[in-house]
Design an enzyme around this catalytic site. Structure first.
Site, PDB file in Angstrom:
ATOM      1  N   SER A   1       0.793  -1.238   0.000  1.00  0.00           N
ATOM      2  CA  SER A   1       0.000   0.000   0.000  1.00  0.00           C
ATOM      3  C   SER A   1       0.819   1.278   0.000  1.00  0.00           C
ATOM      4  CB  SER A   1      -0.955   0.004   1.192  1.00  0.00           C
ATOM      5  OG  SER A   1      -2.075  -0.818   0.933  1.00  0.00           O
TER       6      SER A   1
ATOM      7  N   LYS B   1       0.118   3.699  -2.776  1.00  0.00           N
ATOM      8  CA  LYS B   1      -0.894   4.759  -2.723  1.00  0.00           C
ATOM      9  C   LYS B   1      -0.256   6.150  -2.705  1.00  0.00           C
ATOM     10  CE  LYS B   1      -4.581   2.017  -0.544  1.00  0.00           C
ATOM     11  NZ  LYS B   1      -4.015   0.665  -0.494  1.00  0.00           N
TER      12      LYS B   1
ATOM     13  N   SER C   1      -6.105   3.158   4.408  1.00  0.00           N
ATOM     14  CA  SER C   1      -5.558   2.398   3.283  1.00  0.00           C
ATOM     15  C   SER C   1      -6.659   1.744   2.455  1.00  0.00           C
ATOM     16  CB  SER C   1      -4.571   1.330   3.784  1.00  0.00           C
ATOM     17  OG  SER C   1      -3.667   0.961   2.767  1.00  0.00           O
TER      18      SER C   1
ATOM     19  N   LYS D   1       2.927   6.306   5.285  1.00  0.00           N
ATOM     20  CA  LYS D   1       2.019   5.272   4.788  1.00  0.00           C
ATOM     21  C   LYS D   1       2.538   3.891   5.168  1.00  0.00           C
ATOM     22  CE  LYS D   1      -1.682   3.959   2.789  1.00  0.00           C
ATOM     23  NZ  LYS D   1      -1.636   2.802   3.713  1.00  0.00           N
TER      24      LYS D   1
END
Length: 359
Positions: A55, A58, A112, A223
């Site tokens: 993730s 992203k 997320s 993140k």
């Protein structure tokens, strides 16, 4: 691609400034600590080794789409937006639900949400939808200099041919933290997902999953990421004493320390280094493309040919220059001519004999 940012970064192992203390032990297979403002890479381990983003991908979506999408725009979620891997992370957007783009961004960065990634990629992808969004992500990666990054999914869910590197993640994170909207979103601790009266569903609260913002003084956000293939990936940033550092990790295990804790340890190590410490640098957006487009060097101006003065003059010039390929045959010819002349002169001086002619 492995020497982007400096030749010292071309290593599968550890690279730190001369005289620097050893960095903390972490389980990540590759990592980078860099200065968000100067672009200096303070230290790294396998910075250009290929990894799987999970993730943290992203962030590339954010770097690509934040400036393109109006945060106040209302968007309706479609059934296709919810086509994500069973059991993967989701924020809880509903088919037919209407949300502001800002709410979707918060769902992406705090929880997320993989369906949120589909919504944003679809909006920013134009007529091509999600596919267009992914194409735009790859174009942005190239512009940033992230030549070891290729997106297949907007969310970071595993896809064949999808990869990145710790160095590339640092480039992408630097672009994200340059955006004030991103800085606000990623530092948000909690937000409310609004009710959907038309669907008769109430609202609910979501919290930021990145523990760094709660537990690390000066945290700026980042993140988290995880898939079975990628293992744990992490991006985190913090500020201290006027410096802003970012850390990126790929291929980490959660024991004995979780990804954000490994990031925190590396940030502490980076902040303890002198301000001029460096083993390389983060390239600027567009720098590599500009270097490739620039001519490699103007061709040398050819020297004009020597003025032609006929074969004898040319031969004479070459003899003066010492060209034996001309000197030897010319000398032989001159010797032969001289011999003929000497013979002829000698014959003229010889007395005639008187005698009968033969019939």
């Amino acid at each position: 691609d492995r020497v982007v940012g400096g030749e010292q970064l071309d290593t599968p192992g550890l690279v730190v400034p001369a005289g620097a203390p050893a960095p903390p032990a972490v389980t990540a297979t590759s990592w980078v600590v860099a200065d968000l403002d100067t672009g200096a890479v303070l230290g790294a381990c396998g910075p250009h080794e290929y990894g799987t983003p999970a993730s943290t991908q992203k962030l590339l979506l954010a770097a690509t789409m934040l400036a393109k999408l109006d945060p106040k725009q209302l968007v309706t979620v479609t059934r296709d937006d919810l086509k994500i891997a069973r059991g993967s992370s989701a924020v809880g957007l509903l088919v037919g639900g209407r949300y502001t783009v800002e709410t979707v961004w918060l769902g992406l960065l705090l929880n997320s949400g993989n369906e949120a990634a589909n919504v944003l990629a679809r909006l920013g992808g134009g007529p091509e939808g999600v596919a267009g969004g992914v194409r735009a992500m790859n174009e942005e990666a190239r512009r940033l200099g992230a030549r070891q990054t290729h997106a297949v999914t907007p969310s970071g869910l595993d896809g064949k041919g999808q990869f990145t590197s710790a160095y590339d993640l640092a480039l992408i994170a630097r672009a994200c933290f340059a955006d004030p909207l991103f800085r606000r979103y990623t530092r948000t601790e909690r937000t409310q997902i609004p009710a959907q009266p038309a669907l008769k569903v109430g609202g609910f609260q979501i919290q930021n999953e990145n523990q760094l913002i709660y537990r690390y003084p000066g945290a700026l956000g980042g993140k988290t990421g995880f898939t079975e293939l990628a293992r744990h990936s992490y991006v985190g940033a913090a500020q201290r004493n006027g410096r802003r550092l970012v850390v990126t990790l790929l291929g980490a295990e959660a024991r004995p320390m979780r990804g954000w804790q490994q990031g925190a340890k590396l940030l502490d190590w980076g902040f303890a280094l002198p301000r001029d410490a460096s083993v390389g640098r983060l390239v600027e957006p567009g720098e590599l493309d500009a270097a490739e487009a620039a001519p490699s060097g103007s061709p040398a101006t050819p020297s004009p040919p020597p003025e032609w003065r006929g074969p004898m003059a040319t031969a004479g010039r070459r003899m003066v220059e010492g060209d034996w390929r001309v000197i030897v045959p010319v000398a032989g010819t001159v010797a032969a001519v001289v011999g003929v002349l000497v013979t002829a002169l000698a014959a003229r001086r010889r007395p005639r004999r008187v005698g009968r002619r033969r019939a």
